[in-house]
Design a protein around this motif. Structure first.
Motif, PDB file in Angstrom:
ATOM      1  N   GLU A  91      -4.330   5.459   3.038  1.00  0.00           N
ATOM      2  CA  GLU A  91      -4.028   4.571   1.908  1.00  0.00           C
ATOM      3  C   GLU A  91      -4.499   5.227   0.617  1.00  0.00           C
ATOM      4  O   GLU A  91      -5.685   5.322   0.369  1.00  0.00           O
ATOM      5  CB  GLU A  91      -4.735   3.218   2.098  1.00  0.00           C
ATOM      6  CG  GLU A  91      -4.443   2.244   0.977  1.00  0.00           C
ATOM      7  CD  GLU A  91      -5.475   1.122   0.877  1.00  0.00           C
ATOM      8  OE1 GLU A  91      -5.925   0.610   1.910  1.00  0.00           O
ATOM      9  OE2 GLU A  91      -5.827   0.777  -0.263  1.00  0.00           O
ATOM     10  N   HIS A 107      -2.770   0.954  -3.855  1.00  0.00           N
ATOM     11  CA  HIS A 107      -2.623  -0.433  -3.429  1.00  0.00           C
ATOM     12  C   HIS A 107      -2.237  -1.250  -4.659  1.00  0.00           C
ATOM     13  O   HIS A 107      -2.946  -1.213  -5.655  1.00  0.00           O
ATOM     14  CB  HIS A 107      -3.958  -0.920  -2.841  1.00  0.00           C
ATOM     15  CG  HIS A 107      -3.850  -2.214  -2.100  1.00  0.00           C
ATOM     16  ND1 HIS A 107      -4.867  -2.707  -1.320  1.00  0.00           N
ATOM     17  CD2 HIS A 107      -2.852  -3.122  -2.021  1.00  0.00           C
ATOM     18  CE1 HIS A 107      -4.491  -3.858  -0.782  1.00  0.00           C
ATOM     19  NE2 HIS A 107      -3.275  -4.135  -1.209  1.00  0.00           N
ATOM     20  N   GLU A 156       0.850  -1.187   0.000  1.00  0.00           N
ATOM     21  CA  GLU A 156       0.000   0.000   0.000  1.00  0.00           C
ATOM     22  C   GLU A 156       0.884   1.234   0.000  1.00  0.00           C
ATOM     23  O   GLU A 156       1.980   1.205   0.559  1.00  0.00           O
ATOM     24  CB  GLU A 156      -0.894   0.014   1.244  1.00  0.00           C
ATOM     25  CG  GLU A 156      -2.032  -0.980   1.156  1.00  0.00           C
ATOM     26  CD  GLU A 156      -2.690  -1.267   2.500  1.00  0.00           C
ATOM     27  OE1 GLU A 156      -3.789  -1.824   2.494  1.00  0.00           O
ATOM     28  OE2 GLU A 156      -2.099  -0.949   3.555  1.00  0.00           O
TER      29      GLU A 156
HETATM   30 MG    MG Z   1      -6.682  -1.593  -0.271  1.00  0.00          MG
END
Ligand code: MG
Ligand code: ATP
Length: 601
Positions: free
Chosen positions: A438, A441, A212
């Motif tokens: 985040e 990813h 991530e």
């Molecule tokens: Mg994710």
């Protein structure tokens, strides 16, 4: 653009609906407007930011050889049934908006596109000669999030770049994965963000193949653990570390002791004057598999450790076959109400032992009649330990596995790593903790979807093989807001130059001053013509109001044709530092060009 002609509405007060700085500022500065829960309008300034972020993302993707396309947002349920995700996504997790059309066909609004892309690959890629291939798109995604919040950070409708790659083998996948890691770092660096790439949970598919990209900010929903030497960084969901050493147990013989009021480890250790590293605690979970079977899970773990639910979920998914299931739908700590559904008699909570009898469970068609007993690695080697006695108010001390208690057959690693733990790669390094958002990813999927959907190609040897796949996502709208979360001050937003909606704003202090207006108009035309994106604040407002607004919306350079005009100069103020420069009118263009270039590269 002239502010007098723009939809330009700023608020002096913080809107009540917003909790974190970036959300407040985007609302106050007129970038976004809430339309419903997790649903936002991107107003003209925001849309320019989003287009800039998208362009950076696009350039970095294209540079790796990936090709842009646009996939449908309306997705037939059949595709999701083929992959086995329809029920999970529409019912269990409930993240997917589902609907029925006028011909009674079921459809979903795309939360992600593995199914669509795998179908395309299945139809169109016949031979190994067509591989590898990487397609991506930048598009609105729909997710019925349980808790939409923080504006664009967790919306129900948001913009994502999602890419999917197809390969003949793992090695080829790894190469694209590495290219993506580099491309993502480039995107974030170019967008002016401080970030960290971290190891991420890849669910029960396993493998080391998931990272991530975390923008570092206090408001982040994720916890990142890392070491100062730069050798290790992971999402807490995935992080590993060395647990503290076990202290020698003070209990040499096995006995049952009365330990009233010690249902927590803290109280128990105070009462027995022992370390939590001497205790085996037994934590109860309730897992519901996708075939409707509920399994009661008892995890025995060392007293000073906590169970990491993501790791536990992955272990339980691996065990799904034992219950004729494919995956876990829910994992919870059963509260009193949940227990009422299956407990045959009341459980000695806080005093359970690893061997608590299965007859506490009233088994039924839906509830498995035996506990699934798991032991975490931290508890396996303990000797002379303390644990429950299965009787409220009593514990046992000096217990040993395979003497007083059978060691559960399934050993798992489900402890939570935490700040201060020693690192695995170098025990002299201790884990540090930071909050992260985040924004990206990347994921080595392997053959999960191609196998489920029968998507194959013909190999060089003439065999039908499932595609080896990877997928790679960037939250474009989340990224844009993260930039604000990382860069603002008491006066407003400070956009990184590369993604600011405009580079410069000319604030005319007094629009009835003909000279000011003339110079402003001249600069406005000249700057825009030479590619410096410039706003003109020609509103009939006081200078103070204009300066405040310019600061609030966070345009990197403010140009003021004011007092210094008499010496042929204008004032140029840098938003980030409030530093002011007097610059000759004729040199403004050249100077800004240089500043912008330096800031972007
Ligand atoms: Mg994710
Ligand atoms: P999260 O854990 O935050 O829910 P996710 O792991 O479900 O995200 P992915 O499926 O990996 O998200 O999606 C790729 C990217 O899309 C994420 O890295 C994130 O930046 C962004 N994203 C995901 N959900 C949302 C949302 N509800 N609102 C805005 N951006 C999102």
């Amino acid at each position: 653009m002239r502010l007098s002609q723009m939809l330009f509405v700023t608020l002096r007060e913080d809107p009540a609906e917003a909790e974190i700085p970036s959300h407040k500022l985007l609302l106050r500065a007129g970038y976004i407007r809430r339309i419903g829960s997790g649903i936002y309008a991107y107003l003209p300034l925001m849309w320019r930011v989003l287009k800039k972020v998208s362009q950076i993302v696009r350039e970095e993707m294209d540079a790796t050889g990936a090709q842009e396309c646009l996939l449908p947002q309306l997705q037939p349920a059949d595709l999701w049934r083929e992959s086995g995700r329809w029920d999970t996504y529409t019912q269990a997790e409930g993240i997917m908006f589902a609907m029925t059309d006028r011909q009674q066909r079921e459809l979903g609004l795309g939360p992600t596109h593995e199914e669509v892309i795998t179908t395309i690959a299945k139809d169109m890629i016949r031979s190994y000669r067509q591989l590898p291939l990487h397609l991506y798109q930048i598009q609105t995604k729909f997710r019925d999030e349980i808790r939409p919040r923080f504006g664009l950070m967790r919306g129900r409708e948001f913009i994502m770049k999602d890419g999917y790659s197809f390969h003949t083998n793992e090695e080829s996948l790894k190469k694209t994965y590495q290219d993506m890691a580099q491309a993502y770092s480039n995107m974030l660096r170019r967008s002016g963000l401080q970030f960290r790439a971290v190891d991420a949970d890849s669910g029960a598919i396993g493998g080391s193949g998931s990272q991530e990209f975390m923008v570092l900010a206090e408001a982040g929903e994720d916890e990142v653990l890392y070491t100062e030497d730069g050798q290790y960084a992971a999402n807490v969901e995935k992080a590993v570390s060395m647990p503290a050493d076990v202290e020698p147990s003070p209990f040499a013989t096995f006995e049952k002791r009365e330990t009233p009021g010690t249902e927590t480890i803290d109280k128990l250790c105070k009462f027995l004057k022992c370390s939590p590293t001497h205790v085996v605690k037994n934590v109860l979970y309730q897992a519901v598999y996708d075939n409707g079977i509920t399994v009661l899970v008892l995890v025995s773990i060392r007293g000073d450790q906590d169970v990491n639910q993501v790791k536990l979920l992955n272990e339980l998914t691996k065990l799904a076959g034992n219950y004729q299931a494919k995956t876990v739908l829910f994992l919870t700590v059963p509260d009193a109400e949940a227990q009422r559904k299956w407990a045959a008699k009341s459980l000695p909570l806080g005093y359970m032992a690893p061997d608590i009898a299965d007859d506490y469970i009233a088994g039924s068609k839906e509830v498995n009649s035996k506990f699934l007993r798991l032991v975490d690695r931290t508890a396996v080697d303990l000797t002379n330990f303390v644990t429950g006695s299965n009787e409220s108010g009593y514990h046992v001390v000096g217990a040993n596995w395979d003497k007083e208690f059978p060691l559960p057959a399934t050993v798992v690693g489900v402890r939570t790593a935490k700040k201060g733990d020693r690192a695995v790669h170098n025990p002299e390094q201790t884990l540090q903790s930071a909050r992260g958002i985040e924004v990206g990813h990347i994921f080595q999927l392997g053959t999960k979807y191609s196998q489920a959907m029968g998507a194959t190609y013909t190999s060089e040897q003439g065999e039908e093989m499932p595609f080896v796949m990877g997928c790679y996502g960037v939250g474009v709208s989340r990224l844009a807001q993260s930039a604000v979360e990382q860069s603002y001050d008491k006066d407003g937003i400070i956009w990184p130059v590369a993604i600011a909606p405009y580079h410069a704003i000319i604030s005319i202090p007094n629009i009835s001053d003909a000279q000011q207006v003339e110079v402003a108009e001249k600069l406005y035309a000249e700057l825009n013509q030479s590619g410096i994106e410039t706003l003109l604040d020609d509103r009939d407002e006081r200078a103070g109001v204009k300066f405040k607004d310019a600061d609030l919306i966070g345009i990197p350079y403010r140009i003021v044709p004011g007092r210094s005009l008499k010496s042929g100069k204008v004032e140029v103020v840098e938003r980030a530092t409030h530093k002011s420069h007097e610059i000759l009118i004729d040199e403004v263009n050249f100077t800004l060009k240089q500043w912008i270039e330096a800031a972007i590269n």
